[in-house]
Motif scaffolding. Structure first.
Motif, mmCIF file in Angstrom:
data_model
loop_
_atom_site.group_PDB
_atom_site.id
_atom_site.type_symbol
_atom_site.label_atom_id
_atom_site.label_comp_id
_atom_site.label_asym_id
_atom_site.label_seq_id
_atom_site.Cartn_x
_atom_site.Cartn_y
_atom_site.Cartn_z
ATOM 1 N N ASN A 123 0.825 -1.206 0.000
ATOM 2 C CA ASN A 123 0.000 0.000 0.000
ATOM 3 C C ASN A 123 0.860 1.257 0.000
ATOM 4 O OD1 ASN A 123 -2.522 -1.201 -0.096
ATOM 5 N ND2 ASN A 123 -2.669 -1.397 2.133
ATOM 6 N N GLU A 124 1.949 1.239 0.741
ATOM 7 C CA GLU A 124 2.826 2.405 0.790
ATOM 8 C C GLU A 124 3.423 2.673 -0.588
ATOM 9 O OE1 GLU A 124 6.873 3.993 3.069
ATOM 10 O OE2 GLU A 124 5.965 2.078 3.656
ATOM 11 N N GLU A 125 3.823 1.597 -1.287
ATOM 12 C CA GLU A 125 4.378 1.767 -2.631
ATOM 13 C C GLU A 125 3.326 2.250 -3.614
ATOM 14 O OE1 GLU A 125 7.824 -1.705 -2.190
ATOM 15 O OE2 GLU A 125 5.820 -2.193 -2.933
ATOM 16 N N GLN A 127 0.857 4.119 -2.984
ATOM 17 C CA GLN A 127 0.539 5.524 -2.725
ATOM 18 C C GLN A 127 1.598 6.472 -3.293
ATOM 19 O OE1 GLN A 127 -0.376 5.853 1.477
ATOM 20 N NE2 GLN A 127 -1.897 4.222 1.314
ATOM 21 N N ARG A 128 2.705 5.926 -3.756
ATOM 22 C CA ARG A 128 3.704 6.744 -4.448
ATOM 23 C C ARG A 128 3.354 6.912 -5.928
ATOM 24 N NH1 ARG A 128 8.501 7.774 -1.918
ATOM 25 N NH2 ARG A 128 8.857 6.740 0.089
#
Length: 257
Positions: A123-125, A127-128
Motif C-alpha cells: 500500500n505504501e508503494e 501511494q507513491r
C-alpha cells in the motif's frame, strides 16, 4: 519519446522474470529497466530468458528503494488492483499506454512500476503512484506472470506511440515471388479477363448465353471489389486458358507454382 519511459521492477524474486521482462520490453521498443532491490541479479537465468535482450539487462539500473527508482519522474503508474484502504485513480492498460505516451511526448519522465511476483506492491508503494493500472484478466485465474504483465503494458504503450507517430499498426506483406507485379490490374486488363471468363463458362456449360440471368454482372461485381493485382490476374487467366484446352480436348501440362 519511448526513452522517457522506464520499467521499474520491485524486489523481483526470480531472475528469470527479470530476463523475461527485458525481452518483453525490447519487443515493444522500451529500453530503460530499473531494478529495486532484486533478490538475484545479475544471474544466468536472467540472461537466458532475455533471449537477445541482454543489452537491456547490461544497462539496467539497480537501486535500493522505490524512491530512488522514481527520481525525476513526473508520472508514476503502479500495476496493481486498487489500494486496499484508500480509493485511487485507476486506469486500464490502454489508458495507461495513452497517458504514458502523452506525458513522454512532452519530454517528461514516466515510470511503469511492477511489484513482487508473490504479493505485488505494498500500500505504501502504491501511494507513491499517480495512477494504479489494473489488467482485466480472468477473475477465476487472475494472476499474471511478471514478464507477461510487462508485455501487456509494453504493447499498449507501443500502440499508443505508433498512433502518436502516425505509423501503421500493421504492415501489409508483399508478394515476394512476383516482383513488379503487385500493381492492380487496369480496366482494359479486367475487360479482357471478363471476356475470357465468359467464353470459358459458356464452354463448360455453366453459362447459357440465351439465359445468362445476370451471371456476368454478378461476377464483375465480385472481381471488381477484390482489387485483383496483375500477378493474381495472370493466375486467373492461366486457369481459364488451361480450362479452355480441356474443353477443346487439347493436351495440357500441369503447372505447379
Amino acid at each position: 519519446m519511448l526513452e522517457n519511459i522506464r520499467v521499474v521492477l520491485v524486489n523481483t524474486s526470480h531472475p528469470g522474470n527479470i530476463g523475461g521482462a527485458a525481452r518483453a520490453m525490447k519487443n515493444m521498443g522500451l529500453s530503460r529497466l530499473v531494478l529495486v532491490d532484486p533478490q538475484q541479479f545479475p544471474h544466468h537465468e536472467a540472461d537466458a530468458r532475455a533471449s537477445g535482450a541482454n543489452d537491456i539487462l547490461e544497462s539496467a539500473q539497480v537501486v535500493a528503494t522505490l524512491e530512488d527508482a522514481l527520481v525525476g519522474c513526473s508520472l508514476v503508474l503502479g500495476t496493481s488492483a486498487r489500494d486496499r484502504r484508500i480509493p485511487w485513480p485507476l486506469l486500464d492498460p490502454r489508458e495507461c499506454g495513452t497517458k504514458s505516451v502523452e506525458e513522454a511526448g512532452q519530454g517528461l519522465e514516466v515510470a511503469l512500476v511492477f511489484g513482487r511476483e508473490y504479493a505485488g506492491l505494498t500500500n505504501e508503494e502504491l501511494q507513491r503512484c499517480h495512477y494504479h493500472v489494473h489488467i482485466p484478466s480472468n477473475p477465476d485465474f487472475s494472476s499474471l506472470n511478471l514478464a507477461a504483465a510487462v508485455q501487456v503494458l509494453g504493447y499498449e504503450v507501443r500502440m499508443a506511440w505508433l498512433a502518436a507517430e502516425g505509423q501503421p499498426s500493421k504492415v501489409e506483406k508483399e508478394e515476394l515471388n512476383a516482383p513488379g507485379n503487385d500493381t492492380l490490374s487496369t480496366s482494359d486488363e479486367m475487360e479482357r479477363f471478363y471476356g475470357q471468363l465468359e467464353q470459358t463458362l459458356e464452354g463448360i456449360g455453366f453459362l447459357d448465353p440465351s439465359n445468362p440471368r445476370h451471371l456476368m454482372a454478378r461476377l464483375r461485381r465480385l472481381y471488381g471489389r477484390s482489387a485483383v493485382s496483375r500477378s493474381e490476374m495472370n493466375i486467373l487467366r492461366g486457369i481459364l486458358t488451361e480450362t479452355q484446352k480441356v474443353v477443346r480436348g487439347e493436351p495440357h501440362k500441369r503447372k505447379d507454382k
